[in-house]
Scaffold this motif. Structure first.
Motif, PDB file in Angstrom:
ATOM      1  N   HIS A  85      47.714  40.234  19.466  1.00  0.00           N
ATOM      2  CA  HIS A  85      47.546  39.577  20.952  1.00  0.00           C
ATOM      3  C   HIS A  85      48.800  38.948  21.346  1.00  0.00           C
ATOM      4  O   HIS A  85      49.162  38.962  22.584  1.00  0.00           O
ATOM      5  N   ILE A  86      49.110  38.031  20.356  1.00  0.00           N
ATOM      6  CA  ILE A  86      50.266  37.083  21.160  1.00  0.00           C
ATOM      7  C   ILE A  86      51.453  38.146  21.441  1.00  0.00           C
ATOM      8  O   ILE A  86      52.121  38.017  22.567  1.00  0.00           O
ATOM      9  N   GLU A  87      51.962  39.311  20.622  1.00  0.00           N
ATOM     10  CA  GLU A  87      52.701  40.169  21.071  1.00  0.00           C
ATOM     11  C   GLU A  87      52.607  40.902  22.467  1.00  0.00           C
ATOM     12  O   GLU A  87      53.379  41.164  23.234  1.00  0.00           O
ATOM     13  N   SER A  88      51.268  41.279  22.571  1.00  0.00           N
ATOM     14  CA  SER A  88      50.947  41.890  23.961  1.00  0.00           C
ATOM     15  C   SER A  88      51.049  40.986  25.037  1.00  0.00           C
ATOM     16  O   SER A  88      51.473  41.263  26.319  1.00  0.00           O
ATOM     17  N   VAL A  89      50.755  39.777  24.795  1.00  0.00           N
ATOM     18  CA  VAL A  89      51.036  38.870  25.826  1.00  0.00           C
ATOM     19  C   VAL A  89      52.432  38.380  26.255  1.00  0.00           C
ATOM     20  O   VAL A  89      52.845  38.210  27.335  1.00  0.00           O
ATOM     21  N   THR A  90      53.100  37.854  25.182  1.00  0.00           N
ATOM     22  CA  THR A  90      54.477  37.442  25.242  1.00  0.00           C
ATOM     23  C   THR A  90      55.466  38.487  25.252  1.00  0.00           C
ATOM     24  O   THR A  90      56.917  38.192  25.507  1.00  0.00           O
ATOM     25  N   HIS A  91      55.428  39.634  24.794  1.00  0.00           N
ATOM     26  CA  HIS A  91      56.068  40.517  24.384  1.00  0.00           C
ATOM     27  C   HIS A  91      57.403  40.233  23.387  1.00  0.00           C
ATOM     28  O   HIS A  91      58.428  40.762  23.472  1.00  0.00           O
ATOM     29  N   ASN A  92      56.966  39.322  22.590  1.00  0.00           N
ATOM     30  CA  ASN A  92      57.817  38.928  21.441  1.00  0.00           C
ATOM     31  C   ASN A  92      57.105  39.344  20.230  1.00  0.00           C
ATOM     32  O   ASN A  92      55.876  38.983  20.061  1.00  0.00           O
ATOM     33  N   SER A  93      57.693  39.934  19.185  1.00  0.00           N
ATOM     34  CA  SER A  93      56.877  40.348  17.895  1.00  0.00           C
ATOM     35  C   SER A  93      56.776  38.617  17.074  1.00  0.00           C
ATOM     36  O   SER A  93      57.806  38.232  16.855  1.00  0.00           O
ATOM     37  N   VAL A  94      55.678  38.670  16.591  1.00  0.00           N
ATOM     38  CA  VAL A  94      55.403  37.618  15.833  1.00  0.00           C
ATOM     39  C   VAL A  94      54.710  38.099  14.372  1.00  0.00           C
ATOM     40  O   VAL A  94      53.764  38.895  14.572  1.00  0.00           O
ATOM     41  N   SER A  95      55.354  37.678  13.317  1.00  0.00           N
ATOM     42  CA  SER A  95      54.728  38.262  12.178  1.00  0.00           C
ATOM     43  C   SER A  95      53.398  37.398  11.813  1.00  0.00           C
ATOM     44  O   SER A  95      52.934  36.375  12.286  1.00  0.00           O
ATOM     45  N   ALA A  96      52.636  38.283  11.067  1.00  0.00           N
ATOM     46  CA  ALA A  96      51.409  37.706  10.591  1.00  0.00           C
ATOM     47  C   ALA A  96      51.713  36.495   9.713  1.00  0.00           C
ATOM     48  O   ALA A  96      50.714  35.594   9.646  1.00  0.00           O
ATOM     49  N   ARG A 109      44.266  27.947  19.139  1.00  0.00           N
ATOM     50  CA  ARG A 109      42.964  28.223  19.965  1.00  0.00           C
ATOM     51  C   ARG A 109      42.156  29.515  19.764  1.00  0.00           C
ATOM     52  O   ARG A 109      41.077  29.559  19.625  1.00  0.00           O
ATOM     53  N   MET A 110      43.173  30.645  19.520  1.00  0.00           N
ATOM     54  CA  MET A 110      42.337  31.742  19.220  1.00  0.00           C
ATOM     55  C   MET A 110      41.777  31.758  17.834  1.00  0.00           C
ATOM     56  O   MET A 110      40.828  32.224  17.634  1.00  0.00           O
ATOM     57  N   ALA A 111      42.526  31.153  16.864  1.00  0.00           N
ATOM     58  CA  ALA A 111      42.108  31.019  15.405  1.00  0.00           C
ATOM     59  C   ALA A 111      40.707  30.241  15.286  1.00  0.00           C
ATOM     60  O   ALA A 111      39.698  30.494  14.803  1.00  0.00           O
ATOM     61  N   VAL A 112      40.756  29.185  16.368  1.00  0.00           N
ATOM     62  CA  VAL A 112      39.657  28.118  16.205  1.00  0.00           C
ATOM     63  C   VAL A 112      38.169  29.005  16.906  1.00  0.00           C
ATOM     64  O   VAL A 112      37.169  28.917  16.622  1.00  0.00           O
ATOM     65  N   ALA A 113      38.667  29.797  17.863  1.00  0.00           N
ATOM     66  CA  ALA A 113      37.447  30.340  18.914  1.00  0.00           C
ATOM     67  C   ALA A 113      36.729  31.552  18.178  1.00  0.00           C
ATOM     68  O   ALA A 113      35.438  31.707  18.073  1.00  0.00           O
ATOM     69  N   ASP A 114      37.816  32.479  17.304  1.00  0.00           N
ATOM     70  CA  ASP A 114      37.251  33.315  16.607  1.00  0.00           C
ATOM     71  C   ASP A 114      37.634  33.259  15.295  1.00  0.00           C
ATOM     72  O   ASP A 114      38.744  33.687  14.817  1.00  0.00           O
ATOM     73  N   ARG A 115      36.891  32.951  14.331  1.00  0.00           N
ATOM     74  CA  ARG A 115      37.242  32.378  12.887  1.00  0.00           C
ATOM     75  C   ARG A 115      37.404  33.622  12.011  1.00  0.00           C
ATOM     76  O   ARG A 115      37.846  33.925  11.091  1.00  0.00           O
ATOM     77  N   SER A 116      36.774  34.802  12.556  1.00  0.00           N
ATOM     78  CA  SER A 116      36.792  35.924  11.756  1.00  0.00           C
ATOM     79  C   SER A 116      38.114  36.955  12.190  1.00  0.00           C
ATOM     80  O   SER A 116      37.997  37.974  11.707  1.00  0.00           O
ATOM     81  N   ALA A 117      38.848  36.499  13.320  1.00  0.00           N
ATOM     82  CA  ALA A 117      39.853  37.069  13.621  1.00  0.00           C
ATOM     83  C   ALA A 117      41.026  36.974  12.301  1.00  0.00           C
ATOM     84  O   ALA A 117      41.359  35.978  11.991  1.00  0.00           O
ATOM     85  N   THR A 118      41.554  38.179  12.125  1.00  0.00           N
ATOM     86  CA  THR A 118      42.701  38.130  11.044  1.00  0.00           C
ATOM     87  C   THR A 118      44.053  37.605  11.878  1.00  0.00           C
ATOM     88  O   THR A 118      44.125  37.885  12.881  1.00  0.00           O
ATOM     89  N   SER A 119      45.029  37.413  11.030  1.00  0.00           N
ATOM     90  CA  SER A 119      46.328  36.832  11.572  1.00  0.00           C
ATOM     91  C   SER A 119      47.034  38.085  11.996  1.00  0.00           C
ATOM     92  O   SER A 119      47.785  37.872  12.888  1.00  0.00           O
ATOM     93  N   ARG A 120      46.805  39.253  11.412  1.00  0.00           N
ATOM     94  CA  ARG A 120      47.256  40.625  12.092  1.00  0.00           C
ATOM     95  C   ARG A 120      47.078  40.627  13.483  1.00  0.00           C
ATOM     96  O   ARG A 120      47.692  41.043  14.409  1.00  0.00           O
ATOM     97  N   THR A 121      45.688  40.708  13.858  1.00  0.00           N
ATOM     98  CA  THR A 121      44.970  40.800  15.349  1.00  0.00           C
ATOM     99  C   THR A 121      45.531  39.720  16.096  1.00  0.00           C
ATOM    100  O   THR A 121      45.796  40.088  17.255  1.00  0.00           O
ATOM    101  N   VAL A 122      45.643  38.578  15.612  1.00  0.00           N
ATOM    102  CA  VAL A 122      46.102  37.387  16.523  1.00  0.00           C
ATOM    103  C   VAL A 122      47.484  37.536  16.781  1.00  0.00           C
ATOM    104  O   VAL A 122      48.132  37.485  17.946  1.00  0.00           O
ATOM    105  N   ALA A 123      48.376  38.135  15.772  1.00  0.00           N
ATOM    106  CA  ALA A 123      49.629  38.405  15.958  1.00  0.00           C
ATOM    107  C   ALA A 123      50.136  39.553  16.976  1.00  0.00           C
ATOM    108  O   ALA A 123      50.607  39.596  17.927  1.00  0.00           O
TER     109      ALA A 123
END
Length: 110
Positions: free
Chosen positions: A96-107, A80-94
């Motif tokens: 965001h996911i890490e801040s929400v879930t507290h699990n480290s996710v690689s790019a 959903r994040m990738a579709v909503a903001d196509r200019s977001a990089t995988s690093r920024t998505v990772a």
């Protein structure tokens, strides 16, 4: 036609057959006789018996890859994040996911 040519497709040894192999080996049968009774190659029977002797189990080993670090719900959120903001990089998505879930996710996972 040889027996090997007839059975060209590979199929896993069932749990039942692995149990039979263990029982036959405990009763003193040779690897060759067990293989002919179960319908498997002698080396397959030897491998299963060795695993039984060393590990105490005939279960198949798990996969060599690491377990998945994200749930299906988190995967949907990533999409959903990738579709909503196509200019977001995988690093920024990772991040965001890490801040929400507290699990480290690689790019690379993203």
């Amino acid at each position: 036609m040889s027996r090997r040519k007839q059975r060209s497709a590979f199929n896993q040894v069932s749990e039942f057959d692995r149990g039979r192999i263990g029982v036959y080996r405990d009763s003193g049968l040779s690897f060759r006789k067990i293989g002919s009774r179960v319908g498997r190659n002698q080396t397959t029977v030897m491998r299963i018996c060795d695993r039984w002797k060393q590990e105490g189990t005939t279960d198949r080993r798990g996969r060599s890859h690491l377990p998945q670090c994200t749930t299906s719900r988190e995967d949907r959120q990533i999409v959903r994040m990738a579709v909503a903001d196509r200019s977001a990089t995988s690093r920024t998505v990772a991040q965001h996911i890490e801040s929400v879930t507290h699990n480290s996710v690689s790019a690379r996972t993203i």
